[in-house]
Motif scaffolding. Structure first.
Motif, PDB file in Angstrom:
ATOM      1  N   HIS A  62     -56.365 -44.718   7.226  1.00 18.48           N
ATOM      2  CA  HIS A  62     -55.884 -43.340   7.383  1.00 18.48           C
ATOM      3  C   HIS A  62     -54.980 -42.923   8.421  1.00 18.48           C
ATOM      4  O   HIS A  62     -55.366 -43.242   9.473  1.00 18.48           O
ATOM      5  CB  HIS A  62     -57.206 -42.450   7.221  1.00 18.48           C
ATOM      6  CG  HIS A  62     -56.829 -40.986   6.709  1.00 18.48           C
ATOM      7  ND1 HIS A  62     -56.260 -40.082   7.444  1.00 18.48           N
ATOM      8  CD2 HIS A  62     -56.900 -40.647   5.456  1.00 18.48           C
ATOM      9  CE1 HIS A  62     -56.203 -39.113   7.010  1.00 18.48           C
ATOM     10  NE2 HIS A  62     -56.408 -39.157   5.837  1.00 18.48           N
ATOM     11  N   PRO A  63     -53.983 -42.313   7.989  1.00 18.05           N
ATOM     12  CA  PRO A  63     -52.682 -42.216   9.018  1.00 18.05           C
ATOM     13  C   PRO A  63     -53.339 -41.254  10.127  1.00 18.05           C
ATOM     14  O   PRO A  63     -52.788 -41.397  11.395  1.00 18.05           O
ATOM     15  CB  PRO A  63     -51.471 -41.577   8.396  1.00 18.05           C
ATOM     16  CG  PRO A  63     -52.052 -41.256   7.224  1.00 18.05           C
ATOM     17  CD  PRO A  63     -53.204 -41.997   6.718  1.00 18.05           C
ATOM     18  N   GLU A  64     -54.055 -40.292   9.969  1.00 11.14           N
ATOM     19  CA  GLU A  64     -54.599 -39.370  10.846  1.00 11.14           C
ATOM     20  C   GLU A  64     -56.028 -39.583  11.474  1.00 11.14           C
ATOM     21  O   GLU A  64     -56.163 -39.555  12.633  1.00 11.14           O
ATOM     22  CB  GLU A  64     -54.625 -37.860  10.123  1.00 11.14           C
ATOM     23  CG  GLU A  64     -55.018 -36.794  11.231  1.00 11.14           C
ATOM     24  CD  GLU A  64     -55.301 -35.551  10.344  1.00 11.14           C
ATOM     25  OE1 GLU A  64     -55.765 -34.534  11.054  1.00 11.14           O
ATOM     26  OE2 GLU A  64     -55.114 -35.591   9.165  1.00 11.14           O
ATOM     27  N   VAL A  92     -55.899 -45.862  13.939  1.00 16.53           N
ATOM     28  CA  VAL A  92     -55.199 -44.913  14.591  1.00 16.53           C
ATOM     29  C   VAL A  92     -55.819 -44.203  15.518  1.00 16.53           C
ATOM     30  O   VAL A  92     -55.313 -43.883  16.685  1.00 16.53           O
ATOM     31  CB  VAL A  92     -54.285 -44.021  13.645  1.00 16.53           C
ATOM     32  CG1 VAL A  92     -55.248 -43.133  13.049  1.00 16.53           C
ATOM     33  CG2 VAL A  92     -53.175 -43.207  14.179  1.00 16.53           C
ATOM     34  N   VAL A 152     -47.768 -45.674  18.169  1.00 15.75           N
ATOM     35  CA  VAL A 152     -47.833 -46.461  16.731  1.00 15.75           C
ATOM     36  C   VAL A 152     -46.220 -46.736  16.367  1.00 15.75           C
ATOM     37  O   VAL A 152     -45.619 -45.707  16.572  1.00 15.75           O
ATOM     38  CB  VAL A 152     -48.446 -45.511  15.633  1.00 15.75           C
ATOM     39  CG1 VAL A 152     -48.305 -46.336  14.466  1.00 15.75           C
ATOM     40  CG2 VAL A 152     -49.975 -45.385  16.205  1.00 15.75           C
ATOM     41  N   SER A 205     -46.909 -50.533  10.319  1.00 13.14           N
ATOM     42  CA  SER A 205     -48.019 -51.003   9.873  1.00 13.14           C
ATOM     43  C   SER A 205     -47.754 -52.393   9.150  1.00 13.14           C
ATOM     44  O   SER A 205     -46.499 -52.212   8.587  1.00 13.14           O
ATOM     45  CB  SER A 205     -48.678 -50.202   8.867  1.00 13.14           C
ATOM     46  OG  SER A 205     -49.141 -48.954   9.445  1.00 13.14           O
ATOM     47  N   LEU A 253     -51.875 -52.325  12.466  1.00  9.09           N
ATOM     48  CA  LEU A 253     -51.262 -51.175  13.152  1.00  9.09           C
ATOM     49  C   LEU A 253     -50.359 -52.050  14.359  1.00  9.09           C
ATOM     50  O   LEU A 253     -51.151 -52.365  15.158  1.00  9.09           O
ATOM     51  CB  LEU A 253     -52.173 -50.244  13.501  1.00  9.09           C
ATOM     52  CG  LEU A 253     -51.336 -48.872  13.719  1.00  9.09           C
ATOM     53  CD1 LEU A 253     -51.049 -48.194  12.410  1.00  9.09           C
ATOM     54  CD2 LEU A 253     -52.399 -47.901  14.433  1.00  9.09           C
TER      55      LEU A 253
END
Length: 251
Positions: free
Chosen positions: A103-105, A110, A120, A123, A134
């Motif tokens: 999940h990006p958040e 992350v 970052v 990916s 990542l």
């Protein structure tokens, strides 16, 4: 307090669980009818986490590693005991595996990168049609041993370093949990070090032959971060009481 259906619908949408091809069953694994006031979080669904959720009087337990892993499983033995304890105490079980990692958040990857102040970049590293590694970088180059110390201080866990690369590093590829498969691709993409959780025997000779660093922080220790991020998010959005259950395995 919210209804279980409301929370489950929110989690399913937040993590887009139906878009992933995974080794485990993502989403609601054990249902309950109790309205939700308190949520417990744990890396693993096991008797210890279930009993602690009972003690905390939670109505749902959210985990990274659930009880169902891509095959039919009879409800007998320890599998029965775990499910029985959930049902007896009206505790639902919700599992988020790969969707939580990437999940990006709120993801494990992350959240760990943010905790280490890593920027970052990208990916890569496809697993079941999902890029789960990542690519990151430090603000400034630093000695590899200094990075290892930073990680150990953050994780409060002893790490294992295969130190075959250059002394100063800046570009770091990471994937929490058990993800040694990404070592070679990280090297080919020009990263200085690969950071994952669980050690794998074949990584030693691969890293040595490539002249590349690989750091192992522990499967459990690297996979607490996403759940803690999610706990904070749910607390803010729904005013729910949350509790993270620390049940380290030292693996």
């Amino acid at each position: 307090m919210i209804q279980q259906k409301t929370l489950i619908k929110h989690l399913d949408k937040l993590f887009q669980i139906h878009q992933f091809i995974d080794v485990g069953l993502n989403g609601l694994q054990v249902e309950s009818v109790a309205p939700i006031k308190k949520v417990c979080f744990a890396v693993d669904a096991c008797l210890t986490s279930i009993e602690q959720a009972i003690q905390h009087q939670a109505q749902i337990l959210i985990v990274h590693h659930g009880l169902f892993w891509g095959r039919e499983t009879s409800i007998t033995g320890i599998h029965y005991q775990r499910i029985q304890r959930l049902l007896q105490n009206q505790i639902a079980l919700y599992a988020i595996h790969i969707p939580l990692d990437v999940h990006p958040e709120l993801g494990n990857n992350v959240s760990l990168a943010n905790a280490l102040n890593l920027e970052v970049i990208e990916s890569f590293g496809e697993f079941r049609k999902t890029k789960i590694v990542l690519g990151t970088k430090c603000a400034q180059p630093l000695p590899v041993k200094d990075f290892q110390t930073q990680v150990e201080n953050l994780l409060r866990n002893k790490t294992h370093l295969l130190s075959f690369g250059k002394e100063m590093i800046q570009k770091i590829a990471l994937c929490t949990g058990d993800a040694s498969f990404g070592v070679h691709e990280a090297y080919e993409k020009g990263y200085d070090l690969y950071f994952t959780g669980e050690r794998e025997h074949i990584s030693y000779h691969l890293c040595k032959d490539l002249g590349f660093h690989c750091l192992f922080g522990g499967h459990y220790a690297t996979e607490t971060f996403g759940l803690k991020s999610l706990a904070q998010k749910l607390q803010e959005k729904f005013s729910l009481e949350t509790c993270f259950l620390e049940i380290p395995t030292d693996l």
